[in-house]
Design a protein around this motif. Structure first.
Motif, PDB file in Angstrom:
ATOM      1  N   THR A 295      37.495  47.630  24.224  1.00  0.00           N
ATOM      2  CA  THR A 295      36.356  47.879  24.904  1.00  0.00           C
ATOM      3  C   THR A 295      35.993  46.521  25.343  1.00  0.00           C
ATOM      4  N   LEU A 296      35.341  46.529  26.441  1.00  0.00           N
ATOM      5  CA  LEU A 296      34.524  45.013  26.561  1.00  0.00           C
ATOM      6  C   LEU A 296      33.453  44.514  25.830  1.00  0.00           C
ATOM      7  N   TYR A 308      40.546  39.949  30.924  1.00  0.00           N
ATOM      8  CA  TYR A 308      39.637  41.168  31.050  1.00  0.00           C
ATOM      9  C   TYR A 308      40.724  42.042  31.965  1.00  0.00           C
ATOM     10  N   THR A 314      38.287  47.472  32.242  1.00  0.00           N
ATOM     11  CA  THR A 314      37.568  46.704  33.078  1.00  0.00           C
ATOM     12  C   THR A 314      38.217  47.322  34.517  1.00  0.00           C
TER      13      THR A 314
END
Length: 706
Positions: A295-296, A308, A314
């Protein structure tokens, strides 16, 4: 009707028919003279500040690193010309918290021709003539082979040790690395600090961190700069394509306005649809790839932004954002489909107006040139102001000393009483400052520089708006087009604006500048209070920022319409702003729907140009298309030129479409006045075009037969 009387009483009386009115008033006088004088005085003061800054400033202070004597490393024409790098005697002293307060390491710094390449202590180097000769490259002048080690260290002529270093931003920093999770310097996890003690390489980390608080950011900046040097000509080509596309679009609007608007709407929907499809394909392609499900939030901030693009989340975020925009645009088109017909008629008329005033398309270039001059003057003045301080030297010492951090004079410090009381202290360059009247008010001059930048930039923008408004108003009110128009409408309007209304332009831009400077101060306070825990203060600041943002938008809207009224009637700012506001209030429904729908359609045009050029730039710079693989430059971050082209394309498209927007706004205000002044009778015919009259179910009655 009584209700109408009450309504008009609140929002002013509608315009009365005037048979002598034939467009922008020619016989007019100067307006807002006090503001004109104030603006001229302020600009003269701004020029004086610039001259003062240029006479006192020295940009070399930000270009070259400065040694402990306040000399510039690597400056051409000086003895240090061939010594471009700054060397720290003891980088570990930079780990002191005082560094973050004073922005200076409490250790001797000197200019060298190259950074140390190997481990060496003074004790070991002294035993070998060849090593000692190498070591003396990193010592002050005056070191001889006959001097003993205690004497050299006591006088602070040489560092106790050298560590392998690499130059970065012209400064020598330890060549730190990692081996098996352990921090190393020069492939060793330990080093001799010159006093016989073995230290961990990780002890150097804090010193390096404080010496370069923004070291990672600078690395990214350097890579971005390299990318620009590799791709600048392709970026220029992309911007030229954006300019030609915008120009082609405007020309097509001139002849095919109705068709072009609907084609534009369909194209925007298709471009967004393709964006959603591409994001989905990338999202699906990453399924099962190792590390793609991170996850970001888990990834955090990375300086390599391409990381990313290897994460599914993303592309999912991009897909959701584009889908939301697509749905909003489709819903707006469904609900506003009838109003779009009126907006298309208004755009058609704007196309005809621009066709008669073609030089208006090139006026944004003049505005851009003036804005570039304002920005350049502000930037140069800011640099010279920030570098106009004098070098300040302070006492630095390792043991307790009552004179610590006091100012000193390096020229005679060795014979001073401070040196006698604190034998191990040194007088080192600390920072740039000053105690004169000029230096005390330097922050005030910087503030004046920023404020005048806003005022001048807003003045240039306002001049463009009033000039175009005057040109397009002369088109609308011409009974026979183009015979009743001036020969050069843009130049005539520019001359009127500067000759009669410089004060009005200065007044409107001053109000806007005050609001903008308040917003800047609020952002500064917000930045300063980020670490504060007072939730009420944060809430209050957030409310103030929101209120002033809304106020700025309202003032921009009011100023724009006030300048149109000034261009037509030649009255002062306050009267014109009131007349414009009341006219818009009397036609609130039309303003809320018709004007905003037109703005929305023009925004779609800008979006289409940016989307087309952006997609082309993406496929070219990312190397996704085989045909461009060998042609495209090899970059650290391919998003750098793409983002530059996208932003540049938007600004170029905005420049061309701003002419259209100003034309539409001017014609819209004239159209509202036309409805109030005239009734379609032979004595008072509508001057609006037949296409607009048909959409509004208005018509001019036939002339009575004689």
């Amino acid at each position: 009707m009584p209700e109408d009387g009450e309504f008009y009483g609140k929002n002013g009386e509608p315009r009365k028919y005037d048979p002598t009115f034939k467009g922008p008033i020619q016989n007019r006088g100067c307006t807002d003279i006090v503001c004109c004088i104030l603006f001229i005085v302020a600009v003269l003061g701004y020029i004086a500040v610039g001259i003062l800054a240029w006479s006192q400033g020295d940009p070399r202070k930000v270009i070259y690193p400065t040694d402990s004597r306040g000399q510039f490393c690597g400056q051409a024409g000086t003895p240090l010309e061939k010594k471009p790098f700054l060397f720290y005697f003891n980088i570990m002293k930079c780990a002191s918290p005082m560094v973050l307060l004073e922005f200076q390491c409490p250790t001797t710094q000197m200019c060298v021709d190259k950074c140390p390449e190997k481990f060496m202590t003074l004790l070991k180097a002294y035993a070998n003539r060849k090593d000692f000769d190498y070591y003396k490259n990193f010592c002050k002048e005056g070191v001889t082979n006959t001097m003993g080690i205690p004497e050299i260290l006591k006088l602070g002529l040489c560092p106790a040790m050298l560590t392998p270093s690499k130059p970065f931003t012209r400064r020598c920093f330890p060549a730190l690395g990692q081996k098996g999770g352990v921090i190393t310097v020069g492939n060793n996890s330990h080093f001799d600090d010159g006093t016989g003690n073995m230290r961990d390489a990780k002890d150097l980390v804090d010193g390096v961190k404080n010496a370069t608080v923004v070291i990672e950011a600078r690395q990214v900046v350097m890579k971005i700069f390299e990318d620009y040097t590799q791709s600048w000509y392709w970026i220029l080509l992309g911007l030229v394509i954006a300019m030609l596309t915008s120009l082609l679009f405007i020309i097509l609007l001139r002849f095919l306005a109705g068709i072009m608007v609907w084609v534009m709407i369909a194209m925007v929907i298709l471009v967004l649809g393709y964006g959603i499809f591409h994001c989905y394909m990338e999202y699906a392609a990453l399924k099962g790839e190792p590390g793609s499900n991170v996850t970001l939030q888990e990834l955090g901030f990375q300086t390599d932004f391409t990381v990313y693009l290897q994460i599914r989340q993303t592309w999912l975020a991009f897909m959701i954002i584009l889908a939301i925009v697509e749905v909003i645009i489709i819903l707006l088109l469904i609900f506003l489909r009838k109003r779009i017909l009126i907006a298309v008629a208004l755009i058609k008329e704007a196309s005809r107006a621009i066709g008669h005033v073609m030089c208006s398309l090139f006026y944004p270039l003049f505005t851009f040139l003036l804005l570039a001059m304002v920005i350049a003057y502000w930037a140069v003045t800011a640099v010279f102001l920030s570098t106009s301080n004098e070098p300040i030297y302070k006492v630095f010492n390792e043991t307790e000393c009552e004179h610590s951090r006091k100012t000193c004079d390096p020229a005679n410090y060795t014979t001073s009483s401070m040196k006698a009381q604190c034998p191990d202290s040194e007088c080192l360059f600390a920072f740039y400052g000053g105690e004169t009247v000029y230096h005390k008010y330097l922050i005030g001059l910087q503030f004046y520089n920023v404020f005048l930048f806003f005022w001048c930039a807003n003045f240039v923008t306002a001049l463009g708006q009033m000039t175009l408004a005057g040109a397009f108003a002369s088109y609308y009110w011409a009974f026979v087009k183009p015979d009743d128009m001036p020969a050069f409408p843009v130049f005539s309007s520019l001359g009127r604006s500067l000759r009669y209304h410089t004060g009005t332009l200065a007044f409107g831009s001053l109000i806007l500048s005050i609001i903008q400077i308040i917003r800047v101060l609020l952002e500064y306070l917000d930045h300063k209070l980020k670490g504060a825990q007072n939730k009420f203060a944060k809430f209050l600041l957030c409310c103030l920022k929101c209120c002033f943002w809304c106020l700025e938008k309202f003032i921009k809207f009011l100023n724009r319409n006030a300048y149109i009224m000034v261009a037509i009637y030649g009255k002062n700012f306050c009267t014109s702003a009131r007349d414009a506001f009341l006219l818009l209030m009397r036609n609130m429904i039309r303003v809320a729907v018709l004007d905003k729908v037109t703005d929305f359609l023009l925004f779609l045009g800008k979006l289409l140009i940016v989307g087309l050029v952006g997609i082309f730039a993406f496929f070219f710079f990312s190397g996704r298309v085989k045909a461009f693989e060998d042609t495209a430059p090899h970059l650290h971050y391919y998003w750098v030129p793409i983002l530059t082209v996208v932003v540049g394309s938007y600004l170029i498209a905005h420049g061309f479409f701003s002419v259209y927007a100003m034309c539409v706004d001017t014609l819209f205000l004239c159209f509202l006045e036309d409805l109030e002044r005239n009734d379609g009778s032979p004595e008072r015919p509508y001057l609006m075009p037949e296409s607009l009259r048909k959409v509004l179910n208005k018509k001019n009655k036939a002339e009575p037969a004689e």
